[in-house]
Design a protein around this motif. Structure first.
Motif, PDB file in Angstrom:
ATOM      1  N   ASP A 357      22.353  43.924   5.026  1.00 27.25           N
ATOM      2  CA  ASP A 357      22.353  42.533   5.484  1.00 27.25           C
ATOM      3  C   ASP A 357      21.085  42.196   6.264  1.00 27.25           C
ATOM      4  O   ASP A 357      21.012  41.183   6.932  1.00 27.25           O
ATOM      5  CB  ASP A 357      23.615  42.216   6.312  1.00 27.25           C
ATOM      6  CG  ASP A 357      23.749  43.071   7.554  1.00 27.25           C
ATOM      7  OD1 ASP A 357      22.930  43.989   7.742  1.00 27.25           O
ATOM      8  OD2 ASP A 357      24.663  42.811   8.351  1.00 27.25           O
ATOM      9  N   ALA A 358      20.081  43.074   6.167  1.00 27.85           N
ATOM     10  CA  ALA A 358      18.754  42.739   6.664  1.00 27.85           C
ATOM     11  C   ALA A 358      17.846  42.293   5.521  1.00 27.85           C
ATOM     12  O   ALA A 358      16.657  42.090   5.710  1.00 27.85           O
ATOM     13  CB  ALA A 358      18.132  43.932   7.376  1.00 27.85           C
ATOM     14  N   ILE A 359      18.410  42.165   4.307  1.00 28.61           N
ATOM     15  CA  ILE A 359      17.654  41.611   3.181  1.00 28.61           C
ATOM     16  C   ILE A 359      17.790  40.091   3.249  1.00 28.61           C
ATOM     17  O   ILE A 359      18.874  39.547   3.079  1.00 28.61           O
ATOM     18  CB  ILE A 359      18.187  42.135   1.839  1.00 28.61           C
ATOM     19  CG1 ILE A 359      18.015  43.654   1.760  1.00 28.61           C
ATOM     20  CG2 ILE A 359      17.473  41.460   0.679  1.00 28.61           C
ATOM     21  CD1 ILE A 359      18.569  44.261   0.488  1.00 28.61           C
ATOM     22  N   PHE A 360      16.691  39.423   3.521  1.00 29.51           N
ATOM     23  CA  PHE A 360      16.719  37.966   3.681  1.00 29.51           C
ATOM     24  C   PHE A 360      16.628  37.271   2.319  1.00 29.51           C
ATOM     25  O   PHE A 360      15.935  37.737   1.417  1.00 29.51           O
ATOM     26  CB  PHE A 360      15.564  37.503   4.575  1.00 29.51           C
ATOM     27  CG  PHE A 360      15.615  38.082   5.961  1.00 29.51           C
ATOM     28  CD1 PHE A 360      16.793  38.059   6.697  1.00 29.51           C
ATOM     29  CD2 PHE A 360      14.496  38.647   6.544  1.00 29.51           C
ATOM     30  CE1 PHE A 360      16.850  38.578   7.979  1.00 29.51           C
ATOM     31  CE2 PHE A 360      14.536  39.168   7.819  1.00 29.51           C
ATOM     32  CZ  PHE A 360      15.719  39.140   8.536  1.00 29.51           C
ATOM     33  N   GLU A 361      17.324  36.136   2.223  1.00 32.44           N
ATOM     34  CA  GLU A 361      17.299  35.336   1.000  1.00 32.44           C
ATOM     35  C   GLU A 361      16.502  34.064   1.260  1.00 32.44           C
ATOM     36  O   GLU A 361      16.768  33.343   2.233  1.00 32.44           O
ATOM     37  CB  GLU A 361      18.715  34.982   0.553  1.00 32.44           C
ATOM     38  CG  GLU A 361      18.754  34.188  -0.747  1.00 32.44           C
ATOM     39  CD  GLU A 361      20.167  33.910  -1.237  1.00 32.44           C
ATOM     40  OE1 GLU A 361      20.314  33.102  -2.172  1.00 32.44           O
ATOM     41  OE2 GLU A 361      21.122  34.497  -0.669  1.00 32.44           O
ATOM     42  N   LEU A 362      15.532  33.778   0.413  1.00 27.70           N
ATOM     43  CA  LEU A 362      14.685  32.595   0.565  1.00 27.70           C
ATOM     44  C   LEU A 362      15.254  31.432  -0.248  1.00 27.70           C
ATOM     45  O   LEU A 362      16.056  31.636  -1.167  1.00 27.70           O
ATOM     46  CB  LEU A 362      13.261  32.916   0.119  1.00 27.70           C
ATOM     47  CG  LEU A 362      12.602  34.138   0.792  1.00 27.70           C
ATOM     48  CD1 LEU A 362      11.150  34.264   0.355  1.00 27.70           C
ATOM     49  CD2 LEU A 362      12.709  34.050   2.314  1.00 27.70           C
ATOM     50  N   PRO A 363      14.857  30.206   0.086  1.00 25.32           N
ATOM     51  CA  PRO A 363      15.392  29.043  -0.635  1.00 25.32           C
ATOM     52  C   PRO A 363      15.175  29.077  -2.135  1.00 25.32           C
ATOM     53  O   PRO A 363      15.971  28.508  -2.889  1.00 25.32           O
ATOM     54  CB  PRO A 363      14.628  27.872   0.014  1.00 25.32           C
ATOM     55  CG  PRO A 363      14.336  28.343   1.401  1.00 25.32           C
ATOM     56  CD  PRO A 363      14.031  29.809   1.246  1.00 25.32           C
ATOM     57  N   ASP A 364      14.107  29.758  -2.591  1.00 24.72           N
ATOM     58  CA  ASP A 364      13.850  29.813  -4.037  1.00 24.72           C
ATOM     59  C   ASP A 364      14.617  30.943  -4.716  1.00 24.72           C
ATOM     60  O   ASP A 364      14.437  31.199  -5.909  1.00 24.72           O
ATOM     61  CB  ASP A 364      12.348  29.952  -4.320  1.00 24.72           C
ATOM     62  CG  ASP A 364      11.752  31.233  -3.750  1.00 24.72           C
ATOM     63  OD1 ASP A 364      12.508  32.046  -3.177  1.00 24.72           O
ATOM     64  OD2 ASP A 364      10.523  31.418  -3.870  1.00 24.72           O
ATOM     65  N   GLY A 365      15.479  31.654  -3.946  1.00 21.74           N
ATOM     66  CA  GLY A 365      16.289  32.713  -4.522  1.00 21.74           C
ATOM     67  C   GLY A 365      15.681  34.099  -4.402  1.00 21.74           C
ATOM     68  O   GLY A 365      16.350  35.097  -4.684  1.00 21.74           O
ATOM     69  N   LYS A 366      14.426  34.180  -3.975  1.00 26.56           N
ATOM     70  CA  LYS A 366      13.794  35.485  -3.827  1.00 26.56           C
ATOM     71  C   LYS A 366      14.364  36.227  -2.616  1.00 26.56           C
ATOM     72  O   LYS A 366      14.867  35.610  -1.677  1.00 26.56           O
ATOM     73  CB  LYS A 366      12.274  35.327  -3.681  1.00 26.56           C
ATOM     74  CG  LYS A 366      11.585  34.837  -4.954  1.00 26.56           C
ATOM     75  CD  LYS A 366      10.083  34.761  -4.761  1.00 26.56           C
ATOM     76  CE  LYS A 366       9.397  34.280  -6.036  1.00 26.56           C
ATOM     77  NZ  LYS A 366       7.922  34.158  -5.855  1.00 26.56           N
ATOM     78  N   LEU A 367      14.258  37.567  -2.677  1.00 26.03           N
ATOM     79  CA  LEU A 367      14.753  38.402  -1.585  1.00 26.03           C
ATOM     80  C   LEU A 367      13.579  39.108  -0.922  1.00 26.03           C
ATOM     81  O   LEU A 367      12.624  39.521  -1.582  1.00 26.03           O
ATOM     82  CB  LEU A 367      15.739  39.447  -2.110  1.00 26.03           C
ATOM     83  CG  LEU A 367      16.956  38.926  -2.886  1.00 26.03           C
ATOM     84  CD1 LEU A 367      17.791  40.095  -3.401  1.00 26.03           C
ATOM     85  CD2 LEU A 367      17.802  38.017  -2.010  1.00 26.03           C
ATOM     86  N   VAL A 368      13.647  39.259   0.395  1.00 30.81           N
ATOM     87  CA  VAL A 368      12.622  39.988   1.131  1.00 30.81           C
ATOM     88  C   VAL A 368      13.310  40.842   2.184  1.00 30.81           C
ATOM     89  O   VAL A 368      14.186  40.377   2.910  1.00 30.81           O
ATOM     90  CB  VAL A 368      11.586  39.036   1.775  1.00 30.81           C
ATOM     91  CG1 VAL A 368      12.255  38.044   2.709  1.00 30.81           C
ATOM     92  CG2 VAL A 368      10.515  39.828   2.526  1.00 30.81           C
ATOM     93  N   HIS A 369      12.944  42.121   2.238  1.00 31.89           N
ATOM     94  CA  HIS A 369      13.597  43.017   3.189  1.00 31.89           C
ATOM     95  C   HIS A 369      13.025  42.811   4.597  1.00 31.89           C
ATOM     96  O   HIS A 369      11.813  42.688   4.778  1.00 31.89           O
ATOM     97  CB  HIS A 369      13.422  44.481   2.772  1.00 31.89           C
ATOM     98  CG  HIS A 369      14.412  45.381   3.448  1.00 31.89           C
ATOM     99  ND1 HIS A 369      14.349  45.679   4.783  1.00 31.89           N
ATOM    100  CD2 HIS A 369      15.512  46.001   2.981  1.00 31.89           C
ATOM    101  CE1 HIS A 369      15.358  46.454   5.108  1.00 31.89           C
ATOM    102  NE2 HIS A 369      16.082  46.659   4.032  1.00 31.89           N
ATOM    103  N   GLY A 370      13.918  42.794   5.572  1.00 27.38           N
ATOM    104  CA  GLY A 370      13.523  42.547   6.957  1.00 27.38           C
ATOM    105  C   GLY A 370      12.610  43.594   7.554  1.00 27.38           C
ATOM    106  O   GLY A 370      12.088  43.416   8.657  1.00 27.38           O
ATOM    107  N   ASN A 371      12.378  44.687   6.823  1.00 33.90           N
ATOM    108  CA  ASN A 371      11.493  45.735   7.324  1.00 33.90           C
ATOM    109  C   ASN A 371      10.074  45.224   7.553  1.00 33.90           C
ATOM    110  O   ASN A 371       9.319  45.795   8.343  1.00 33.90           O
ATOM    111  CB  ASN A 371      11.480  46.909   6.342  1.00 33.90           C
ATOM    112  CG  ASN A 371      10.746  48.111   6.892  1.00 33.90           C
ATOM    113  OD1 ASN A 371      10.940  48.505   8.031  1.00 33.90           O
ATOM    114  ND2 ASN A 371       9.876  48.687   6.086  1.00 33.90           N
TER     115      ASN A 371
END
Length: 454
Positions: A357-371
């Motif tokens: 649950d530290a994987i962030f979701e962006l408005p365009d649907g892409k994912l970015v890890h909070g690391n």
């Protein structure tokens, strides 16, 4: 050898083996052999244990009986049967835990346990004695790489057992001292006023290792840092960090204060000891006890070595309540390297990347890890602590603790850097006096507070 260490190793463990049939040391001896096994021999061992586990599931575990697993299929190709089993999410297990109990197993031999619930509701489950003893053997195998043995004196920087009464807590402390040769300093009560007492205690107690959450160890190290020249820790072999991401900055801070190696233990209450860091810096997987997979967070297909993904575990020893392909909630990257200079042939994890649950979701649907936040923070020297919380798909809050002479312009620069990795998300920076750990005592620097839409 101290009297307590002699008592634990030469009297207590043999007595447990003789009186209760305890097999921790026997499993430890086995694991010290298999850690050097050729890949083919290790695969054969794991296949044998997987067959035993699958046969138990087919015979008495309703959740897996419903999948149509057969003894014939298991004997023909156990790995094909295994990989055809759907990944098990925690929510699915929590909804129907009774379906994972082995109906053929003696209920009086089941050991209840519960996770700390750091990411939501605690998970209640059962283990058996064989499982617990294999967990302990795995821990002592990993610690043995650093010259630490079951009787080695230790100090844990840990939370108080708040569920116990005052009398029960006193009894627990007495048992820790006598039976485990360790003492616990509460991670919740560390204060600057007690620094002199901490130094005196450590110099008198002379532990062989310190053990605790990464954030608690860092807090303790920062408190002691001004007095580190007064520390006289003659026997300290290592500081063992567990349960949280050990960032480079945390590791350096702890190492500077205690002047000894800082190593990573990877484990979970509901999965056991999954890995230990060797002297070459590789986090070796406890492959004899578990099958650890890393899968793509979207497709749930296997991630290639070197690619980050969700950790999926299978305990090969727990026949009381099997959970096959269990989605643990962590993210990690498997190492593409196959050899380690230390001689241990077990596979390894390249990096522990944090929580799912530290994987962030962006408005365009892409994912970015909070690391990425941890990586960015390294260049800001006046920022003491931080936490990025994504509250919705288009909003996030960056909480920052700054040093006494910290500069607000660094906070703003940090915020801009974070925003650059999260296009479409409004990132607001807030300077706070402190960031509290979760109820379980763990500290997390990146959190997503909503379910992913994917």
């Amino acid at each position: 050898m101290s009297a307590n260490k002699f008592f634990v190793e030469k009297l207590l463990y043999p007595a447990m083996e003789y009186g209760k049939g305890n097999r921790i040391r026997a499993y430890l001896r086995e694991m010290k052999q298999t850690q050097y096994a050729a890949p083919e021999a290790l695969h054969t061992l794991r296949t044998t244990r997987l067959k035993q586990l699958l046969h138990a599931c087919a015979a008495g575990v309703p959740a897996y009986q419903s999948l149509g697993i057969t003894d014939e299929g298991i004997e023909k190709d156990p790995w094909a049967v295994f990989h055809a089993i759907p990944i098990l999410k925690k929510s699915a297990f929590q909804n129907e835990p009774h379906r994972f109990l082995n109906t053929k197993y003696d209920r009086s031999q089941m050991i209840p346990n519960v996770t700390g619930g750091s990411t939501g509701e605690p998970v209640k489950f059962f283990m058996d004695r064989c499982t617990v003893e294999h967990y302990e053997a795995a821990r002592w195998r990993g610690l043995s790489w650093w010259g630490i043995t079951p009787g080695s004196r230790s100090v844990m920087i840990w939370g108080n057992p708040i569920e116990l009464s005052q009398e029960q807590q006193r009894s627990a402390r007495w048992k820790d001292r006598l039976l485990k040769n360790r003492t616990i300093l509460s991670a919740y009560d560390l204060t600057e006023e007690e620094v002199t007492q901490y130094v005196r205690f450590l110099n008198r107690y002379q532990p062989e290792y310190l053990y605790g959450y990464a954030s608690a160890l860092e807090t303790f190290a920062r408190l002691l840092e001004p007095s580190r020249e007064k520390l006289r820790l003659k026997h300290l072999k290592a500081v063992v960090s567990t349960s949280e991401t050990l960032s480079d900055s945390r590791r350096q801070c702890i190492r500077d204060t205690f002047a000894c190696p800082v190593l990573n233990e990877y484990g979970a209450r509901d999965a056991g000891i999954l890995g230990y860091e060797c002297r070459c810096g590789h986090l070796h997987i406890t492959a004899e006890n578990c099958i650890l997979e890393v899968v793509n967070p979207v497709t749930l297909e296997p991630a290639a070595p070197g690619q980050s993904g969700l950790v999926v575990t299978t305990d090969l020893n727990n026949l009381a309540m099997p959970r096959l392909r269990y989605l643990l909630g962590d993210t990690a990257t498997l190492s593409p390297e196959v050899e380690c200079p230390c001689g241990v042939t077990l596979p390894s994890i390249q990096s522990l990347d944090g929580r799912e649950d530290a994987i962030f979701e962006l408005p365009d649907g892409k994912l970015v890890h909070g690391n990425f936040v941890n990586q960015l923070s390294r260049k800001y020297h006046t920022i003491r602590q931080f936490q990025l919380v994504q509250t919705s798909v288009d909003r996030a809050e960056l909480r920052v603790v700054i040093c006494e002479h910290g500069m607000l312009k660094e906070v703003e620069a940090f915020r801009r850097d974070v925003s650059g990795f999260m296009p479409g998300v409004e990132v607001k920076a807030v300077v706070v006096p402190c960031i509290e750990p979760s109820k379980s005592g763990k500290f997390r620097y990146s959190i997503r507070q909503f379910d992913r839409s994917i």
